[in-house]
Design a protein around this motif. Structure first.
Motif, PDB file in Angstrom:
ATOM      1  N   ALA A 182       0.839  -1.201   0.000  1.00 33.68           N
ATOM      2  CA  ALA A 182       0.000   0.000   0.000  1.00 33.68           C
ATOM      3  C   ALA A 182       0.874   1.250   0.000  1.00 33.68           C
ATOM      4  O   ALA A 182       0.595   2.215  -0.710  1.00 33.68           O
ATOM      5  N   PRO A 188       0.643   8.760   0.365  1.00 30.76           N
ATOM      6  CA  PRO A 188      -0.269   9.692   1.061  1.00 30.76           C
ATOM      7  C   PRO A 188      -1.576   9.011   1.459  1.00 30.76           C
ATOM      8  O   PRO A 188      -2.118   9.269   2.534  1.00 30.76           O
ATOM      9  N   ARG A 189      -2.064   8.121   0.584  1.00 30.82           N
ATOM     10  CA  ARG A 189      -3.304   7.436   0.911  1.00 30.82           C
ATOM     11  C   ARG A 189      -3.119   6.541   2.136  1.00 30.82           C
ATOM     12  O   ARG A 189      -3.992   6.482   3.005  1.00 30.82           O
ATOM     13  N   ALA A 190      -1.996   5.851   2.197  1.00 31.50           N
ATOM     14  CA  ALA A 190      -1.733   4.995   3.358  1.00 31.50           C
ATOM     15  C   ALA A 190      -1.700   5.831   4.639  1.00 31.50           C
ATOM     16  O   ALA A 190      -2.239   5.421   5.670  1.00 31.50           O
ATOM     17  N   ILE A 191      -1.103   7.014   4.556  1.00 26.82           N
ATOM     18  CA  ILE A 191      -1.079   7.901   5.731  1.00 26.82           C
ATOM     19  C   ILE A 191      -2.496   8.305   6.091  1.00 26.82           C
ATOM     20  O   ILE A 191      -2.895   8.273   7.255  1.00 26.82           O
ATOM     21  N   SER A 192      -3.266   8.662   5.074  1.00 30.72           N
ATOM     22  CA  SER A 192      -4.619   9.151   5.353  1.00 30.72           C
ATOM     23  C   SER A 192      -5.512   8.046   5.898  1.00 30.72           C
ATOM     24  O   SER A 192      -6.589   8.313   6.416  1.00 30.72           O
ATOM     25  N   LEU A 193      -5.086   6.788   5.762  1.00 32.49           N
ATOM     26  CA  LEU A 193      -5.851   5.705   6.374  1.00 32.49           C
ATOM     27  C   LEU A 193      -5.338   5.423   7.788  1.00 32.49           C
ATOM     28  O   LEU A 193      -5.749   4.460   8.425  1.00 32.49           O
ATOM     29  N   TYR A 195      -2.040   4.968   8.811  1.00 36.49           N
ATOM     30  CA  TYR A 195      -0.824   4.180   8.996  1.00 36.49           C
ATOM     31  C   TYR A 195       0.380   5.093   9.203  1.00 36.49           C
ATOM     32  O   TYR A 195       0.570   6.043   8.453  1.00 36.49           O
TER      33      TYR A 195
END
Lengths: 312, 285
Positions: A182, A188-193, A195
């Motif tokens: 991921a 950035p998407r992984a952070i926004s989820l 993580y």
């Protein structure tokens, strides 16, 4: 592991078990060490998207620690191997913690710079033997088996390789590996989820450094010496070449890449001399220009196309 | 609390080397509302989003979520508090399957995300919940497809499903209908309406049909500052807002009837760009 990978894994294992009957065991052991090194590197580049350009320092660092542990401290072989691996993982933790603060090319540059610093440390420090390297490292014994007999050592090296390869596969196909993918795909998407990607990258880095260290430690036992070459940035470049040539982000790519490169170097060394560097460079250029997915990647794509044509 | 604000900013400022992208923004997002953030290109909407989710560090000002000061927290911490954002460009994991995309969001709760020695078969226990979420956005049939192969509109829907998987208290959607055909726009609009039950939504949106159709409150940003705030009808009639948008596009804004009970259905002129608010500077936002 998927079924096809398991079958290929078992097939490869059977081949390797029989290999010393046909091929000089030292050569196969060398290939296995570099294959493990490339697999460890691929865990970082292919599955996490991090290009470390200083991975040789883990190979070389572990080689010295293991050499020192076996020669000076006269520890048992297994303990020596473990010491090298742990030292490389610890070094990986330090370098990784600093490098993951940056991304892309900056990450690569930080790893290279830190690796160079450690390289010069190895060059100057007394315990490495400087330019002479650490010579005459004893192989020792394992459960009463004399490891100075090549064939005995061969099966230890094979066991180390098979176990590490399995661990890397397991890591890739673990809940942790899923997050690594991921991060590779969209950080950035992984952070926004939610993580904490830095922690995942660091763990991946430490794992990769530790396994690269295990490769270096094993190499010391095989060749009975540890030298500066192992920690040199040439070696860092070589592992990139092996991984790209074989197929980045594929399971067997690094193994194939390492086999091709090590065998070629071995075959060509006494025939063309220093021209071998030019040949390696040419291979790299051709690989990047013509088949970017590497040997395994391109073969898989070809296979899929043929299957697709049949189905269509 | 009489004034139940889920998210509140005070004096929020973001400067980039002297250029003030967001200037003294005081935003109040009411719990349970669908709050739209609009404004011409370059007005600072996306910057604002990045500040709220801490993908950018504010120069000055404060952000409070449920009364707690979150101004100095890391972006992943914000996400774990229940503020989950989407991105302007579809944020999916392209080379993973559709099901895996949603599962990654669900996975964190299992607490096994650092377990590199375990098999990923353990994640299959999440498949049912992931399929529920995919069904909710009409993607159940695509579960095994590699995401990169899906059409754009579907990717946006997947993004919403992934965001929903975290069950966020506050959802931040950055142009959820951008680049979609009107069939998809309608579906996403319905979807947002549907998922807004029990949660708060803050969205940046250019499509005025969507804004008029589903938002409870509207904040207009222009040149980094809040120009107007309030219900759609009020804001649309504001001369300052009309001026900011200028010309025919502004009349396009004012001409859309602002009736909360109006079904969010197709309007006359749907398909062309009439209902869409773009500044005269052109280009995508």
């Amino acid at each position: 592991m998927s079924r096809r990978v398991t079958i290929a894994y078992l097939l490869g294992l059977a081949l390797l078990l029989a290999a010393p009957m046909f091929i000089y065991p030292i050569l196969v052991m060398k290939v296995l060490c570099f294959a493990l090194f490339a697999c460890a590197f691929n865990l970082l580049l292919g599955y996490t998207g991090l290009l470390s350009f200083g991975h040789a320092v883990f190979l070389g660092g572990a080689a010295y620690v293991t050499g020192h542990a076996l020669k000076v401290w006269e520890l048992p072989t297994l303990v020596g191997l473990l010491a090298g691996t742990v030292a490389a993982a610890a070094l990986g933790w330090v370098i990784g913690s600093l490098a993951i603060r940056r991304q892309g090319i900056y990450f690569a540059m930080v790893t290279l710079a830190l690796a160079q610093m450690v390289y010069f440390l190895f060059l100057q420090a007394p315990f490495t033997g400087g330019e002479d390297g650490l010579q005459g490292v004893p192989r020792g014994t394992l459960f009463g088996l004399d490891l100075s007999v090549d064939i005995n050592l061969y099966y230890l090296v094979l066991a180390i390789f098979a176990g590490s390869f399995w661990l890397i596969q397991r890591t890739i196909h673990s809940p942790f590996g899923q997050i690594l993918k991921a991060i590779r795909e969209n950080e950035p998407r992984a952070i926004s989820l939610g993580y904490d990607v830095a922690k995942y990258k660091l763990l991946a880095f430490v794992l990769s450094a530790g396994l690269a260290g295990l490769a270096g430690a094993t190499k010391t036992v095989v060749f009975k010496f540890a030298t500066l070459t192992d920690a040199h940035w040439h070696t860092s470049g070589e592992v990139v070449l092996m991984t790209l040539l074989g197929g980045m982000g594929t399971v067997f790519g690094p193994v194939v890449g390492a086999t091709v490169i090590v065998t070629l170097q071995n075959e060509l060394a006494d025939k063309v001399g220093s021209l071998v560097t030019v040949i390696m460079g040419a291979i790299f250029v051709i690989c990047v220009l013509a088949f970017r997915r590497g040997i395994v990647g391109e073969s898989l794509a070809l296979y899929r196309r043929m299957i697709g044509q049949k189905a269509g | 609390m009489a004034e139940d604000c889920i998210l509140e900013t005070s004096g929020l400022v973001k400067e980039f080397r002297g250029f003030v992208a967001v200037n003294d923004v005081n935003l109040k997002v009411r719990r349970g509302h669908i709050h739209a953030l609009i404004g011409p290109n370059g007005a600072g909407k996306t910057t604002c989003f990045n500040l709220l989710t801490k993908f950018l560090e504010p120069t000055r000002g404060q952000i409070r979520f449920n009364g707690i000061d979150i101004t100095r927290e890391a972006p992943q911490k914000i996400a774990r508090r229940g503020i989950v954002r989407s991105f302007q460009i579809s944020a999916v994991f392209p080379h993973l399957t559709v099901l895996e995309n949603v599962r990654i969001a669900l996975q964190r709760k299992l607490g096994t995300s650092f377990h590199f020695w375990k098999s990923d078969r353990g994640l299959n226990q999440l498949n049912d919940r992931a399929m529920e979420l995919l069904t909710a956005v009409d993607l159940a049939g695509y579960a095994d497809m590699v995401t990169v192969e899906m059409p754009y509109g579907r990717k946006r829907a997947l993004e919403i499903a992934t965001t929903l998987a975290l069950d966020p208290e506050l959802m931040l959607l950055d142009e959820p209908t951008q680049g979609m055909g009107h069939e998809d726009v309608h579906r996403v609009m319905e979807l947002i309406k549907q998922v807004s039950a029990n949660r708060t939504i803050l969205m940046v949106e250019h499509n005025m049909k969507v804004v008029a159709g589903i938002s409870d409150t509207l904040t207009v940003l222009a040149r980094g500052s809040v120009l107007a705030e309030g219900p759609y009808a009020e804001v649309a009639a504001n001369p300052l807002v009309i001026e900011a948008y200028m010309g025919t596009e502004a009349s396009g804004l004012a001409s859309i009837p602002a009736n909360d009970d109006r079904p969010p259905g197709p309007l006359p002129g749907e398909g062309d760009d009439h209902g869409s608010l773009r500044s005269n500077s052109g280009g995508a936002g």
